[in-house]
Design a protein around this motif. Structure first.
Motif, mmCIF file in Angstrom:
data_model
loop_
_atom_site.group_PDB
_atom_site.id
_atom_site.type_symbol
_atom_site.label_atom_id
_atom_site.label_comp_id
_atom_site.label_asym_id
_atom_site.label_seq_id
_atom_site.Cartn_x
_atom_site.Cartn_y
_atom_site.Cartn_z
ATOM 1 N N VAL A 179 29.547 -15.732 -28.382
ATOM 2 C CA VAL A 179 30.986 -15.478 -28.381
ATOM 3 C C VAL A 179 31.678 -16.732 -28.898
ATOM 4 C CG1 VAL A 179 30.854 -13.850 -26.438
ATOM 5 C CG2 VAL A 179 31.348 -16.260 -25.982
ATOM 6 N N SER A 180 32.981 -16.659 -29.061
ATOM 7 C CA SER A 180 33.738 -17.822 -29.524
ATOM 8 C C SER A 180 34.016 -18.791 -28.370
ATOM 9 C CB SER A 180 35.065 -17.383 -30.140
ATOM 10 O OG SER A 180 35.909 -16.861 -29.140
ATOM 11 N N GLN A 181 34.279 -20.038 -28.747
ATOM 12 C CA GLN A 181 34.684 -21.030 -27.746
ATOM 13 C C GLN A 181 35.990 -20.597 -27.099
ATOM 14 O OE1 GLN A 181 37.481 -23.444 -28.203
ATOM 15 N NE2 GLN A 181 37.138 -23.975 -26.075
ATOM 16 N N GLN A 182 36.836 -19.941 -27.858
ATOM 17 C CA GLN A 182 38.114 -19.467 -27.317
ATOM 18 C C GLN A 182 37.889 -18.453 -26.201
ATOM 19 O OE1 GLN A 182 37.433 -19.772 -30.597
ATOM 20 N NE2 GLN A 182 38.951 -21.258 -31.306
ATOM 21 N N MET A 183 36.857 -17.629 -26.323
ATOM 22 C CA MET A 183 36.550 -16.657 -25.281
ATOM 23 C C MET A 183 36.138 -17.352 -23.989
ATOM 24 S SD MET A 183 36.334 -13.688 -24.090
ATOM 25 C CE MET A 183 35.525 -12.135 -24.129
ATOM 26 N N VAL A 184 35.297 -18.363 -24.096
ATOM 27 C CA VAL A 184 34.893 -19.120 -22.909
ATOM 28 C C VAL A 184 36.120 -19.788 -22.294
ATOM 29 C CG1 VAL A 184 33.518 -21.057 -22.047
ATOM 30 C CG2 VAL A 184 32.525 -19.463 -23.697
ATOM 31 N N GLY A 185 36.951 -20.394 -23.117
ATOM 32 C CA GLY A 185 38.172 -21.030 -22.619
ATOM 33 C C GLY A 185 39.089 -20.029 -21.939
ATOM 34 N N ALA A 186 39.202 -18.838 -22.514
ATOM 35 C CA ALA A 186 40.062 -17.799 -21.929
ATOM 36 C C ALA A 186 39.511 -17.331 -20.580
ATOM 37 C CB ALA A 186 40.195 -16.620 -22.889
ATOM 38 N N MET A 187 38.199 -17.273 -20.438
ATOM 39 C CA MET A 187 37.622 -16.900 -19.144
ATOM 40 C C MET A 187 37.847 -18.009 -18.123
ATOM 41 S SD MET A 187 34.112 -14.776 -19.932
ATOM 42 C CE MET A 187 33.313 -16.019 -20.963
ATOM 43 N N GLU A 188 37.738 -19.263 -18.551
ATOM 44 C CA GLU A 188 37.928 -20.385 -17.625
ATOM 45 C C GLU A 188 39.381 -20.558 -17.209
ATOM 46 O OE1 GLU A 188 36.137 -24.057 -18.870
ATOM 47 O OE2 GLU A 188 34.108 -23.204 -18.772
ATOM 48 N N THR A 189 40.311 -20.087 -18.003
ATOM 49 C CA THR A 189 41.727 -20.198 -17.633
ATOM 50 C C THR A 189 42.269 -18.922 -16.997
ATOM 51 O OG1 THR A 189 42.419 -19.562 -19.860
ATOM 52 C CG2 THR A 189 42.256 -21.928 -19.388
ATOM 53 N N GLY A 190 41.444 -17.881 -16.945
ATOM 54 C CA GLY A 190 41.864 -16.636 -16.318
ATOM 55 C C GLY A 190 42.582 -15.674 -17.237
ATOM 56 N N ILE A 191 42.657 -15.987 -18.518
ATOM 57 C CA ILE A 191 43.315 -15.093 -19.473
ATOM 58 C C ILE A 191 42.469 -13.849 -19.710
ATOM 59 C CG2 ILE A 191 44.052 -14.876 -21.884
ATOM 60 C CD1 ILE A 191 44.788 -17.885 -21.729
ATOM 61 N N LYS A 192 41.148 -14.033 -19.766
ATOM 62 C CA LYS A 192 40.215 -12.923 -19.977
ATOM 63 C C LYS A 192 39.350 -12.742 -18.742
ATOM 64 C CE LYS A 192 40.753 -11.923 -24.444
ATOM 65 N NZ LYS A 192 41.092 -10.642 -24.967
ATOM 66 N N THR A 193 39.083 -11.500 -18.412
ATOM 67 C CA THR A 193 38.173 -11.156 -17.324
ATOM 68 C C THR A 193 36.879 -10.659 -17.950
ATOM 69 O OG1 THR A 193 40.037 -10.513 -15.947
ATOM 70 C CG2 THR A 193 37.866 -9.713 -15.280
ATOM 71 N N PRO A 194 35.736 -11.195 -17.524
ATOM 72 C CA PRO A 194 34.482 -10.793 -18.143
ATOM 73 C C PRO A 194 34.047 -9.389 -17.737
ATOM 74 C CG PRO A 194 34.037 -12.219 -16.305
ATOM 75 C CD PRO A 194 35.538 -12.193 -16.479
ATOM 76 N N SER A 195 33.371 -8.718 -18.638
ATOM 77 C CA SER A 195 32.761 -7.426 -18.325
ATOM 78 C C SER A 195 31.513 -7.675 -17.478
ATOM 79 C CB SER A 195 32.354 -6.725 -19.622
ATOM 80 O OG SER A 195 31.318 -7.463 -20.260
ATOM 81 N N MET A 196 30.954 -6.617 -16.930
ATOM 82 C CA MET A 196 29.721 -6.751 -16.164
ATOM 83 C C MET A 196 28.604 -7.290 -17.055
ATOM 84 S SD MET A 196 28.123 -6.749 -13.385
ATOM 85 C CE MET A 196 29.143 -5.910 -12.212
ATOM 86 N N ASN A 197 28.538 -6.818 -18.286
ATOM 87 C CA ASN A 197 27.517 -7.321 -19.207
ATOM 88 C C ASN A 197 27.678 -8.818 -19.442
ATOM 89 O OD1 ASN A 197 26.195 -4.883 -19.549
ATOM 90 N ND2 ASN A 197 27.372 -4.312 -21.354
ATOM 91 N N MET A 198 28.909 -9.281 -19.565
ATOM 92 C CA MET A 198 29.151 -10.711 -19.764
ATOM 93 C C MET A 198 28.764 -11.492 -18.509
ATOM 94 S SD MET A 198 29.957 -13.272 -21.614
ATOM 95 C CE MET A 198 30.661 -12.548 -23.075
ATOM 96 N N LEU A 199 29.069 -10.960 -17.330
ATOM 97 C CA LEU A 199 28.670 -11.639 -16.089
ATOM 98 C C LEU A 199 27.152 -11.797 -16.030
ATOM 99 C CD1 LEU A 199 31.007 -10.041 -13.410
ATOM 100 C CD2 LEU A 199 31.009 -12.421 -14.170
#
Length: 68
Positions: A27-47
């Motif tokens: 995934v992109s670094q932006q996706m990881v950053g968005a998960m760490e800041t709470g902007i994005k919630t991970p799917s079960m597959n991502m978890l």
């Protein structure tokens, strides 16, 4: 709020930058950053993928006070 804090903690504990974790997850670094800041919630597959890459359980990622 627990997930984003746990993710950042476990990523740092594994010695990975956001970019390095993103590369391992394909995934992109932006996706990881968005998960760490709470902007994005991970799917079960991502978890599941996060737990595998970070060598932890899903509970370690999502439960309060697991990594403090």
């Amino acid at each position: 709020m627990a997930f984003r804090e746990n993710l950042a903690y476990l990523r740092a504990k594994a010695g990975l930058s956001q970019r390095e974790l993103a590369d391992k997850l394909f995934v992109s670094q932006q996706m990881v950053g968005a998960m760490e800041t709470g902007i994005k919630t991970p799917s079960m597959n991502m978890l599941i993928r996060l737990a595998e890459v970070l060598d932890c359980s899903i509970n370690d990622l999502v439960c309060e006070n697991n990594n403090k």
